[in-house]
Write an enzyme that holds these catalytic residues in place. Structure first.
Site, PDB file in Angstrom:
ATOM      1  N   VAL A 125       0.841  -1.205   0.000  1.00  0.00           N
ATOM      2  CA  VAL A 125       0.000   0.000   0.000  1.00  0.00           C
ATOM      3  C   VAL A 125       0.876   1.255   0.000  1.00  0.00           C
ATOM      4  CG1 VAL A 125      -1.871  -1.190   1.202  1.00  0.00           C
ATOM      5  CG2 VAL A 125      -0.148   0.044   2.528  1.00  0.00           C
ATOM      6  N   ASN A 126       0.249   2.399  -0.142  1.00  0.00           N
ATOM      7  CA  ASN A 126       0.980   3.677  -0.161  1.00  0.00           C
ATOM      8  C   ASN A 126       1.659   3.930   1.175  1.00  0.00           C
ATOM      9  OD1 ASN A 126      -1.827   3.596  -1.205  1.00  0.00           O
ATOM     10  ND2 ASN A 126      -1.126   5.291  -2.446  1.00  0.00           N
TER      11      ASN A 126
ATOM     12  N   ALA B 198      18.523   2.535   1.574  1.00  0.00           N
ATOM     13  CA  ALA B 198      19.929   2.805   1.218  1.00  0.00           C
ATOM     14  C   ALA B 198      20.120   2.714  -0.296  1.00  0.00           C
ATOM     15  CB  ALA B 198      20.834   1.798   1.935  1.00  0.00           C
TER      16      ALA B 198
ATOM     17  N   GLU C  84      10.110   1.672 -12.779  1.00  0.00           N
ATOM     18  CA  GLU C  84       9.003   1.796 -13.720  1.00  0.00           C
ATOM     19  C   GLU C  84       9.533   1.914 -15.143  1.00  0.00           C
ATOM     20  OE1 GLU C  84       6.071   4.661 -12.396  1.00  0.00           O
ATOM     21  OE2 GLU C  84       6.338   3.906 -10.360  1.00  0.00           O
TER      22      GLU C  84
ATOM     23  N   GLU D  39      10.776  -4.113  -2.744  1.00  0.00           N
ATOM     24  CA  GLU D  39      10.768  -4.271  -4.199  1.00  0.00           C
ATOM     25  C   GLU D  39      11.747  -3.281  -4.833  1.00  0.00           C
ATOM     26  OE1 GLU D  39       9.408  -6.631  -6.136  1.00  0.00           O
ATOM     27  OE2 GLU D  39      10.732  -5.557  -7.483  1.00  0.00           O
TER      28      GLU D  39
ATOM     29  N   CYS E  19       9.565   7.484  -5.640  1.00  0.00           N
ATOM     30  CA  CYS E  19      10.367   6.869  -4.570  1.00  0.00           C
ATOM     31  C   CYS E  19      11.554   7.691  -4.066  1.00  0.00           C
ATOM     32  CB  CYS E  19      10.870   5.511  -5.036  1.00  0.00           C
ATOM     33  SG  CYS E  19       9.532   4.362  -5.348  1.00  0.00           S
ATOM     34  N   PHE E  20      12.388   8.175  -4.979  1.00  0.00           N
ATOM     35  CA  PHE E  20      13.679   8.716  -4.532  1.00  0.00           C
ATOM     36  C   PHE E  20      13.528   9.793  -3.447  1.00  0.00           C
ATOM     37  CE2 PHE E  20      16.388   7.578  -8.519  1.00  0.00           C
ATOM     38  CZ  PHE E  20      16.388   6.256  -8.120  1.00  0.00           C
ATOM     39  N   GLN E  21      12.736  10.833  -3.752  1.00  0.00           N
ATOM     40  CA  GLN E  21      12.645  11.915  -2.775  1.00  0.00           C
ATOM     41  C   GLN E  21      11.995  11.434  -1.479  1.00  0.00           C
ATOM     42  OE1 GLN E  21      11.802  16.139  -3.669  1.00  0.00           O
ATOM     43  NE2 GLN E  21       9.857  15.728  -2.665  1.00  0.00           N
TER      44      GLN E  21
HETATM   45  N1  LIG Z   1       6.317   2.592  -7.797  1.00  0.00           N
HETATM   46  C1  LIG Z   1       7.468   1.965  -7.719  1.00  0.00           C
HETATM   47  O1  LIG Z   1       8.210   1.882  -8.695  1.00  0.00           O
HETATM   48  C2  LIG Z   1       7.910   1.322  -6.424  1.00  0.00           C
HETATM   49  C3  LIG Z   1       9.003   0.445  -6.464  1.00  0.00           C
HETATM   50  C4  LIG Z   1       9.410  -0.151  -5.268  1.00  0.00           C
HETATM   51  C5  LIG Z   1       8.724   0.103  -4.089  1.00  0.00           C
HETATM   52  N2  LIG Z   1       7.650   0.955  -4.086  1.00  0.00           N
HETATM   53  C6  LIG Z   1       6.929   1.123  -2.824  1.00  0.00           C
HETATM   54  O2  LIG Z   1       5.767   0.266  -2.875  1.00  0.00           O
HETATM   55  C7  LIG Z   1       4.651   0.876  -2.195  1.00  0.00           C
HETATM   56  C8  LIG Z   1       3.481   0.988  -3.135  1.00  0.00           C
HETATM   57  O3  LIG Z   1       3.875   1.813  -4.227  1.00  0.00           O
HETATM   58  P1  LIG Z   1       2.996   1.921  -5.540  1.00  0.00           P
HETATM   59  O4  LIG Z   1       3.768   2.766  -6.477  1.00  0.00           O
HETATM   60  O5  LIG Z   1       2.533   0.580  -5.962  1.00  0.00           O
HETATM   61  O6  LIG Z   1       1.724   2.758  -4.958  1.00  0.00           O
HETATM   62  P2  LIG Z   1       0.303   2.929  -5.603  1.00  0.00           P
HETATM   63  O7  LIG Z   1      -0.285   4.177  -5.068  1.00  0.00           O
HETATM   64  O8  LIG Z   1       0.389   2.749  -7.081  1.00  0.00           O
HETATM   65  O9  LIG Z   1      -0.540   1.661  -5.032  1.00  0.00           O
HETATM   66  C9  LIG Z   1      -0.911   1.506  -3.708  1.00  0.00           C
HETATM   67  C10 LIG Z   1      -2.332   0.940  -3.689  1.00  0.00           C
HETATM   68  O10 LIG Z   1      -2.670   0.581  -2.363  1.00  0.00           O
HETATM   69  C11 LIG Z   1      -4.078   0.779  -2.202  1.00  0.00           C
HETATM   70  N3  LIG Z   1      -4.402   0.818  -0.776  1.00  0.00           N
HETATM   71  C12 LIG Z   1      -4.030   1.740   0.145  1.00  0.00           C
HETATM   72  N4  LIG Z   1      -4.477   1.406   1.348  1.00  0.00           N
HETATM   73  C13 LIG Z   1      -5.163   0.231   1.212  1.00  0.00           C
HETATM   74  C14 LIG Z   1      -5.835  -0.637   2.102  1.00  0.00           C
HETATM   75  N5  LIG Z   1      -5.902  -0.359   3.421  1.00  0.00           N
HETATM   76  N6  LIG Z   1      -6.426  -1.746   1.608  1.00  0.00           N
HETATM   77  C15 LIG Z   1      -6.360  -2.034   0.280  1.00  0.00           C
HETATM   78  N7  LIG Z   1      -5.717  -1.259  -0.612  1.00  0.00           N
HETATM   79  C16 LIG Z   1      -5.111  -0.134  -0.149  1.00  0.00           C
HETATM   80  C17 LIG Z   1      -4.335   2.071  -2.945  1.00  0.00           C
HETATM   81  O11 LIG Z   1      -5.695   2.249  -3.291  1.00  0.00           O
HETATM   82  C18 LIG Z   1      -3.402   1.919  -4.158  1.00  0.00           C
HETATM   83  O12 LIG Z   1      -4.087   1.406  -5.280  1.00  0.00           O
HETATM   84  C19 LIG Z   1       5.182   2.207  -1.661  1.00  0.00           C
HETATM   85  O13 LIG Z   1       5.634   2.004  -0.357  1.00  0.00           O
HETATM   86  C20 LIG Z   1       6.364   2.506  -2.565  1.00  0.00           C
HETATM   87  O14 LIG Z   1       7.320   3.321  -1.936  1.00  0.00           O
HETATM   88  C21 LIG Z   1       7.232   1.552  -5.235  1.00  0.00           C
HETATM   89  O1  LIG Z   2      21.108   8.392 -14.975  1.00  0.00           O
HETATM   90  C1  LIG Z   2      19.963   8.698 -14.627  1.00  0.00           C
HETATM   91  C2  LIG Z   2      19.011   7.723 -14.230  1.00  0.00           C
HETATM   92  C3  LIG Z   2      17.747   8.147 -13.832  1.00  0.00           C
HETATM   93  N1  LIG Z   2      17.429   9.466 -13.848  1.00  0.00           N
HETATM   94  C4  LIG Z   2      16.075   9.889 -13.378  1.00  0.00           C
HETATM   95  O2  LIG Z   2      15.847   9.350 -12.099  1.00  0.00           O
HETATM   96  C5  LIG Z   2      14.459   9.125 -11.888  1.00  0.00           C
HETATM   97  C6  LIG Z   2      14.189   7.726 -11.368  1.00  0.00           C
HETATM   98  O3  LIG Z   2      14.479   6.783 -12.400  1.00  0.00           O
HETATM   99  P1  LIG Z   2      14.477   5.208 -12.144  1.00  0.00           P
HETATM  100  O4  LIG Z   2      15.265   4.908 -10.953  1.00  0.00           O
HETATM  101  O5  LIG Z   2      14.877   4.568 -13.403  1.00  0.00           O
HETATM  102  O6  LIG Z   2      12.911   4.904 -11.926  1.00  0.00           O
HETATM  103  P2  LIG Z   2      12.043   4.515 -10.635  1.00  0.00           P
HETATM  104  O7  LIG Z   2      10.859   3.795 -11.149  1.00  0.00           O
HETATM  105  O8  LIG Z   2      11.837   5.724  -9.794  1.00  0.00           O
HETATM  106  O9  LIG Z   2      12.922   3.450  -9.830  1.00  0.00           O
HETATM  107  C7  LIG Z   2      13.643   3.769  -8.649  1.00  0.00           C
HETATM  108  O10 LIG Z   2      12.797   3.762  -7.531  1.00  0.00           O
HETATM  109  C8  LIG Z   2      12.105   2.501  -7.321  1.00  0.00           C
HETATM  110  C9  LIG Z   2      11.148   2.713  -6.175  1.00  0.00           C
HETATM  111  O11 LIG Z   2      11.714   2.539  -4.931  1.00  0.00           O
HETATM  112  C10 LIG Z   2      13.143   1.421  -7.064  1.00  0.00           C
HETATM  113  O12 LIG Z   2      12.493   0.187  -6.843  1.00  0.00           O
HETATM  114  C11 LIG Z   2      14.094   1.336  -8.257  1.00  0.00           C
HETATM  115  O13 LIG Z   2      15.111   0.368  -7.999  1.00  0.00           O
HETATM  116  C12 LIG Z   2      14.725   2.706  -8.489  1.00  0.00           C
HETATM  117  O14 LIG Z   2      15.544   2.674  -9.657  1.00  0.00           O
HETATM  118  C13 LIG Z   2      13.793   9.426 -13.239  1.00  0.00           C
HETATM  119  O15 LIG Z   2      13.248  10.723 -13.217  1.00  0.00           O
HETATM  120  C14 LIG Z   2      14.938   9.346 -14.226  1.00  0.00           C
HETATM  121  O16 LIG Z   2      14.731  10.131 -15.381  1.00  0.00           O
HETATM  122  C15 LIG Z   2      18.347  10.420 -14.229  1.00  0.00           C
HETATM  123  O17 LIG Z   2      18.065  11.622 -14.224  1.00  0.00           O
HETATM  124  N2  LIG Z   2      19.605   9.999 -14.620  1.00  0.00           N
END
Ligand SMILES: NC(=O)c1ccc[n+]([C@@H]2O[C@H](COP(=O)([O-])OP(=O)(O)OC[C@H]3O[C@@H](n4cnc5c(N)ncnc54)[C@H](O)[C@@H]3O)[C@@H](O)[C@H]2O)c1
Ligand SMILES: O=c1ccn([C@@H]2O[C@H](COP(=O)(O)OP(=O)(O)O[C@H]3O[C@H](CO)[C@@H](O)[C@H](O)[C@H]3O)[C@@H](O)[C@H]2O)c(=O)[nH]1
Length: 480
Positions: free
Chosen positions: A86-87, A218, A161, A157, A272-274
């Protein structure tokens, strides 16, 4: 048959579970969410997220061993393993506002698991959470458990994206943290068995709970730090005549540094990053480590500096004002191959230009008008809540139009800002674009994707991050 339920059908829950279902035909996977539109979309031909390769995976398994449902409680009750994805937004109010992770959604999921469960379960942290969250979750689960045993695991995870399916098929590593007890080890092994269907054993790492939780924060901090490092260098390159692409190539050739993630840009974005660095900063502060907190804060400061610097370059190049000038924005997503706009640098750049009264014409191949209008009016961090809790945008920004074609966006424009590195932008007919623009015509390339020499030949004044400056820009103020 092992049953898995994942709470949260978002960018992580959806693709991750679809791949588990594909790779493990003997496991039944249910993905549940409180958002009805999201689940409806997962059950339709128009999936709620754009991710290359995802459609094919979902089509292969949906209705067989992959199900999407809003019946959260039923699927949780029946599951052996419950993933929680979840978020985990940044808190906007109260203690730790602007930094700490808001665990409201996680806590409510944990309480619900405790309430509805009738059998022992493994609960897996898939969301990115502060280190030590598992301890809090354990307390919630065991307090309400009526004798049912829960084992909590951390399995962060690492997918990015745009390449999520590729990353899930072939992960650099799968990380599983658990309690170092016989029951904890058994739970770790059960989750290992799931991944072992397609991930090589030496890529499945097991650690204690706290190492797994912290490793996720990290890893993101290290990745973002590389981008801020190269972006900081890009400013110095512009001041000295060095070329940031050549510098990062030379630096990345050192095998200790490596070539990836060294592309200078208008700034990093994404959900994620920020968020994760702010969270890390808060944890450091709470643990009495202000110097460490300050160190990581700098990664975000440089990212903000880079976005400001870009806006200032645009405004100062165009006679110090963009008031009432049409600026074409090519790309709004935070990176190519996604429609995701969370924390995209385009939001800050557009807001900066609107602050100087520019008229913006925005084109992104995957982002809708509604999304862009919402992003430009939404408050900081509001985007990271479930859809139905996000404010609808009551007003639209009048100086913004969204179009479905790069040629339309650039027609009669004074300048172009390239903010996402979509492949299709590389092959645009820039001569045609130039002929239809106001003169002098400017290109500000925030992703270093255009051929600068070719564009200058056509007649454009070109600014490209960290590249030797156009004669036009040389005497202009560069500081943010
Ligand atoms: N987006 C990424 O690339 C990425 C990668 C790695 C880790 N994460 C982490 O994974 C988590 C989820 O990220 P996301 O991008 O999938 O978010 P998202 O907003 O796309 O999805 C989260 C979902 O959880 C649902 N939700 C919230 N509370 C709920 C509840 N109590 N019961 C059922 N559903 C509920 C929301 O409706 C939403 O659809 C975050 O902690 C994020 O930091 C994201
Ligand atoms: O050399 C680079 C590489 C990336 N970016 C920017 O950095 C941001 C993040 O890019 P990327 O990391 O590829 O995408 P995310 O989907 O945000 O993935 C990051 O954040 C996820 C959520 O935690 C992690 O799971 C991944 O491992 C991590 O790469 C984007 O705006 C990119 O354009 C740059 O400016 N320069």
């Amino acid at each position: 048959m092992v049953k898995i339920c994942c709470i949260g059908a978002g960018y992580v829950g959806g693709p991750t579970m679809a791949v588990i279902a594909l790779k493990c035909p003997s496991i039944e996977v249910a993905v549940v969410d409180i958002s009805v539109p999201r689940i409806n979309a997962w059950n339709s031909d128009q999936l709620p997220i754009y991710e290359p390769g995802l459609d094919a995976v979902v089509k292969q398994c949906r209705g067989k061993n992959l199900f999407f449902s809003t019946d959260v409680e039923k699927h949780v009750r029946e599951a052996d393993i419950v993933f929680v994805s979840v978020n985990t937004p940044t808190k906007t109010r109260g203690l730790g506002a602007g930094k700490a992770a808001d665990l409201t959604y996680w806590e409510s999921a944990a309480r619900m698991i405790a309430d509805v469960s009738k059998s022992d379960k493994i609960v897996v942290e898939k969301s990115t959470v502060p280190v030590k969250t598992a301890e809090a979750i354990e307390k919630i689960l065991t307090h309400n458990s009526k004798g049912i045993k829960f084992q909590i695991l951390s399995n962060p995870e690492f997918l990015a994206e745009g390449t999520a399916i590729q990353d899930l098929f072939n992960p650099d590593r799968v990380l599983i943290g658990g309690r170092e007890t016989p029951e904890g080890n058994k739970a770790v092994q059960a989750l290992k068995d799931v991944y072992a269907h397609w991930v090589l054993e030496d890529r499945i790492l097991t650690t204690n709970l706290w190492s797994a939780e912290l490793s996720k924060l990290a890893a993101n901090a290290f990745l973002a730090q590389r981008i801020s490092s190269v972006n900081a260098m890009s400013a110095l390159c512009e001041a000295t005549g060095a070329d940031v692409t050549q510098v990062s190539y030379a630096v990345g050739k050192d095998t200790r540094i490596g070539p990836k993630f060294l592309n200078a840009s208008v700034g990093f974005g994404g959900s994620c990053f920020q968020k994760d660095i702010l969270n890390l900063v808060y944890i450091c502060e709470c643990n009495g480590l202000p110097e460490v907190a300050e160190y990581w804060k700098q990664v975000i400061k440089i990212n903000d500096y880079q976005k400001n610097r870009f806006v200032n370059r645009v405004v100062s190049s165009m006679f110090n004002t963009v008031s009432n000038k049409k600026i074409a924005i090519l790309g709004f997503a935070f990176k190519k191959d996604t429609g995701d706009t969370r924390e995209t640098p385009a939001i800050d750049v557009c807001k900066g230009l609107l602050g100087d009264k520019a008229r913006l014409s925005i084109f992104d191949p995957q982002v809708t008008v509604d999304q862009i209008q919402r992003d430009l009016t939404m408050k900081k961090f509001d985007w990271d809540h479930p859809l139905h809790l996000q404010p609808m945008s009551p007003t639209t920004v009048k100086q913004v139009t969204c179009v479905w074609d790069a040629y339309e966006a650039t027609k009669d424009a004074h300048g172009i800002c390239i903010l996402t590195e979509w492949d299709e932008f590389k092959n645009l007919d820039f001569k045609r674009i130039y002929d239809n623009m106001q003169k002098p015509a400017f290109v500000f390339d925030g992703r270093n994707i255009v051929n600068v020499d070719q564009l200058r030949e056509i007649g454009f004044i070109v600014y490209s991050i960290g590249k030797p400056l156009d004669a036009w820009l040389k005497d202009m103020p560069a500081v943010a």
